[in-house]
Design an enzyme around this catalytic site. Structure first.
Site, PDB file in Angstrom:
ATOM      1  N   HIS A 135       0.825  -1.206   0.000  1.00 16.32           N
ATOM      2  CA  HIS A 135       0.000   0.000   0.000  1.00 16.32           C
ATOM      3  C   HIS A 135       0.858   1.255   0.000  1.00 16.32           C
ATOM      4  O   HIS A 135       1.843   1.335   0.726  1.00 16.32           O
ATOM      5  CB  HIS A 135      -0.933   0.016   1.215  1.00 16.32           C
ATOM      6  CG  HIS A 135      -1.998   1.044   1.082  1.00 16.32           C
ATOM      7  ND1 HIS A 135      -1.831   2.351   1.461  1.00 16.32           N
ATOM      8  CD2 HIS A 135      -3.247   0.956   0.560  1.00 16.32           C
ATOM      9  CE1 HIS A 135      -2.929   3.026   1.191  1.00 16.32           C
ATOM     10  NE2 HIS A 135      -3.795   2.210   0.645  1.00 16.32           N
ATOM     11  N   HIS A 159     -14.216   3.602  12.802  1.00 16.36           N
ATOM     12  CA  HIS A 159     -13.970   2.384  12.033  1.00 16.36           C
ATOM     13  C   HIS A 159     -14.088   1.118  12.874  1.00 16.36           C
ATOM     14  O   HIS A 159     -13.764   0.033  12.400  1.00 16.36           O
ATOM     15  CB  HIS A 159     -12.587   2.442  11.391  1.00 16.36           C
ATOM     16  CG  HIS A 159     -12.424   3.604  10.469  1.00 16.36           C
ATOM     17  ND1 HIS A 159     -13.363   3.942   9.536  1.00 16.36           N
ATOM     18  CD2 HIS A 159     -11.434   4.519  10.353  1.00 16.36           C
ATOM     19  CE1 HIS A 159     -12.959   5.018   8.877  1.00 16.36           C
ATOM     20  NE2 HIS A 159     -11.813   5.380   9.349  1.00 16.36           N
ATOM     21  N   ARG A 234     -18.515  19.288  11.550  1.00 17.52           N
ATOM     22  CA  ARG A 234     -17.752  18.372  10.705  1.00 17.52           C
ATOM     23  C   ARG A 234     -16.315  18.323  11.209  1.00 17.52           C
ATOM     24  O   ARG A 234     -15.517  19.223  10.958  1.00 17.52           O
ATOM     25  CB  ARG A 234     -17.782  18.837   9.239  1.00 17.52           C
ATOM     26  CG  ARG A 234     -16.943  17.951   8.282  1.00 17.52           C
ATOM     27  CD  ARG A 234     -17.469  16.534   8.273  1.00 17.52           C
ATOM     28  NE  ARG A 234     -16.800  15.658   7.326  1.00 17.52           N
ATOM     29  CZ  ARG A 234     -16.030  14.631   7.665  1.00 17.52           C
ATOM     30  NH1 ARG A 234     -15.796  14.374   8.945  1.00 17.52           N
ATOM     31  NH2 ARG A 234     -15.492  13.850   6.755  1.00 17.52           N
ATOM     32  N   CYS A 281     -20.838  21.284   3.652  1.00 20.35           N
ATOM     33  CA  CYS A 281     -19.997  20.098   3.534  1.00 20.35           C
ATOM     34  C   CYS A 281     -20.144  19.512   2.135  1.00 20.35           C
ATOM     35  O   CYS A 281     -21.244  19.512   1.565  1.00 20.35           O
ATOM     36  CB  CYS A 281     -20.400  19.073   4.580  1.00 20.35           C
ATOM     37  SG  CYS A 281     -19.454  17.536   4.514  1.00 20.35           S
ATOM     38  N   TYR A 419     -12.541  14.344  -1.200  1.00 16.87           N
ATOM     39  CA  TYR A 419     -13.214  15.567  -1.643  1.00 16.87           C
ATOM     40  C   TYR A 419     -12.912  15.875  -3.106  1.00 16.87           C
ATOM     41  O   TYR A 419     -12.514  16.977  -3.476  1.00 16.87           O
ATOM     42  CB  TYR A 419     -12.830  16.745  -0.736  1.00 16.87           C
ATOM     43  CG  TYR A 419     -13.249  16.542   0.698  1.00 16.87           C
ATOM     44  CD1 TYR A 419     -14.584  16.352   1.034  1.00 16.87           C
ATOM     45  CD2 TYR A 419     -12.318  16.495   1.723  1.00 16.87           C
ATOM     46  CE1 TYR A 419     -14.978  16.134   2.342  1.00 16.87           C
ATOM     47  CE2 TYR A 419     -12.694  16.276   3.039  1.00 16.87           C
ATOM     48  CZ  TYR A 419     -14.024  16.096   3.339  1.00 16.87           C
ATOM     49  OH  TYR A 419     -14.407  15.875   4.632  1.00 16.87           O
TER      50      TYR A 419
END
Length: 579
Positions: A135, A159, A234, A281, A419
């Site tokens: 990775h 998570h 956020r 957002c 994003y």
């Protein structure tokens, strides 16, 4: 064959299955790979047994688990099929009964690609060498090598889900010794979110750690200015604790010098400017995309948007004081921001905007220290945040600690690997984040805040009142909102409210500087003999940008830029007849 040889066998088998996409990453550990090849060729039976229980899906899932990157987590988890869960549990049960026990000292020795990369979690020992070697973000995960995952898990609690644990269980290679497990358990792991501020209970929580929440939609149109307590929250990381007395803002870059400012200096050395601006957002209305096809990200409704009055120093003035004059755009292309919120590796949240936006007199970019006339609340960036009017919320960095004038965009994960928008045809197998620009200005948007979807209106009311908001990025002014009660067959124009004073040419903002939303309202008679209304709204800005009518053509794997016509269905009921 010993456990190390077996692990190498498993590793090379997975590496060879991945094909050309990962050949470059294989070069990270050539010694390990070549050793594994030799072992594999002489141990095909062992290899086959590992193949049956092996799945590559967790490689990127662990990146999310350790590095906290939602998009990276999603990239790996999409491979994992639900039907494998029972098989995994059976294999894990059989495997655990015969696995060896390791001491913490032995685990600690596995901290490199050559020696293997091992971690512990809840008394189990796991080999993650394969993931780290393959990775691109594996170097960051090396910080967990030879130690426990629990501290990372505490930080990225979002998570902590069963399917991630199921995937992780496939890579269990042993148990931690009872003595070392007891020592681990006696060390209390501190909760990095323990000092987060209190939030209003009316907020709908999409994620507790880090905290992400939005208000009930109907609250938004009760006031042109959104109270800070109801403004959507956020956060990507824990809210940092900042001492205003010792706070320091650093401005740097080449060829200019370095400017350091205390909070008091920022407030006293630069004129105070006030701008009313809407922040939204990128994932606002993501839940509607989820109804078309599942995406990865927080399941935001339509209230991840708010309008506030921000006060502070203009970024342009601070850059001028630091030596970055009107000619800065001749060599620089971007202004980067770094926050005080950091992950366990010390990596700060970061973003950047084009330098022309930063230095423009009309750009109105603020280093804000007030929100709605009061000190910035902790959730909104105390003591200083960037406010970039007309730009996606992700670039409005909170808890600002550093400004960097640069030829390059921010290298932050949130600028480079999140994003961004993609074609509906792009999936997690084919996505290339380098192929898309970072979101800056947002598209035209509108939504219905009342009535809500599924609401009931009684026939005796004779009419229905519909309210909502509309906004467009880049300073483009919303000039019209069209509303339909019959799913888009017929339309009427809503009444706009641009500010608390009124609506009309005399109240319009300067061209290109319409930073705030428009609230709108329309009342219409209930159509006779109709039992259900499908109410639809769509907005138009002064560049005649319009919202798309459906979500499918704008669907994308991250669920950003969701701005299709907003639709709600309302039931009409006859009034009860009294006997």
């Amino acid at each position: 064959m010993n456990i190390s040889a077996m692990l190498l066998v498993r590793r090379v088998h997975s590496l060879t299955r991945l094909g050309p996409l990962n050949t470059q990453r294989l070069q990270v550990a050539p010694a390990a790979a070549s050793s594994a090849v030799r072992l594999w060729s002489s141990s095909r039976d062992d290899q086959r047994s590992y193949q049956r229980g092996h799945s590559p899906s967790w490689r990127n899932a662990l990146a999310g688990l350790l590095a906290g990157a939602g998009a990276v987590l999603a990239y790996g988890l999409h491979h994992h099929k639900a039907e494998r869960a029972d098989t995994i549990r059976v294999q894990t049960t059989e495997k655990s009964s015969s696995l060896p026990t390791f001491s913490q000292e032995e685990v600690t020795k596995h901290r490199s690609l050559d020696d293997g990369v091992w971690v512990t979690y809840r008394g189990g020992v796991y080999d993650i060498t394969e993931f780290v070697a393959m990775h691109p973000g594996g170097d960051k995960i090396m910080l967990a090598a030879g130690g426990a995952l629990e501290p990372f898990w505490a930080l990225y609690a979002v998570h902590n889900e069963k399917h991630v644990l199921d995937i992780l269980s496939e890579y269990k290679v042993g148990e931690l010794s009872a003595d070392d497990l007891k020592k681990q358990q006696t060390v209390e792991s501190s909760d990095p979110y323990a000092l987060d501020p209190k939030r209003h209970p009316m907020l709908h929580t999409n994620s507790l750690k880090p905290f992400n929440a939005e208000p009930p939609p109907e609250i938004l149109t009760d006031s042109y200015i959104t109270p800070s307590a109801f403004f959507f929250k956020r956060n990507h990381l824990p809210v940092p604790q900042v001492d205003p007395a010792s706070y320091q803002l650093v401005v740097e870059g080449l060829p200019g010098g370095v400017l350091k400012l205390s909070l008091e200096e920022l407030k006293t050395k630069f004129p105070k400017h006030t701008v009313t601006a809407t922040l939204q957002c990128a994932g606002n209305r993501r839940s509607e995309m989820n109804k078309v096809k599942q995406v990865k990200g927080l399941n935001w409704g339509l209230a991840a948007i708010g309008n506030a009055t921000w006060s502070g120093a203009k970024l342009r003035d601070v850059l001028l004081a630091a030596g970055y004059g009107s000619d800065v755009a001749q060599w620089a292309r971007h202004v980067q921001f770094e926050g005080l919120d950091k992950d366990v590796m010390g990596t700060a949240y970061g973003a950047s905007i084009p330098v022309n936006k930063a230095v423009s007199e009309e750009g109105d970019v603020l280093l804000a220290y007030e929100m709605n006339g009061e000190e910035l609340p902790a959730d909104h960036g105390f003591p200083v945040r960037v406010v970039v009017p007309g730009t996606v919320g992700a670039r409005n960095v909170k808890w600002l600690r550093k400004i960097i004038v640069s030829t390059d965009e921010s290298s932050s994960h949130w600028q480079q690997n999140d994003y961004k928008g993609f074609s509906p045809g792009i999936d997690w197998d084919t996505v290339d984040y380098r192929s898309a620009p970072a979101i800056q200005e947002l598209p035209i948007q509108s939504a219905i805040t009342t009535p809500s979807d599924g609401a009931v209106v009684y026939r005796s009311a004779k009419e229905v009142t519909v309210k909502g908001y509309a906004w467009s990025g880049g300073g483009r002014e919303v000039v019209r909102v069209d509303v339909s009660l019959d799913g888009g067959k017929t339309w009427q124009v809503a009444q706009l409210r641009g500010n608390e004073k009124g609506q009309g040419p005399e109240f319009s903002p300067p061209p290109g500087r319409a930073w705030a939303w428009k609230l709108w309202e329309v009342s219409a008679p209930l159509p006779p003999e109709v039992q259900e209304l499908e109410i639809v709204c769509k907005a138009v800005d002064n560049s005649y940008n319009m919202q798309p009518d459906t979500i499918s053509p704008i669907w994308n794997l991250r669920g950003v830029l969701s701005n299709a016509w907003h639709r709600v269905k309302v039931n009409i009921r006859e009034d009860a007849v009294e006997e």
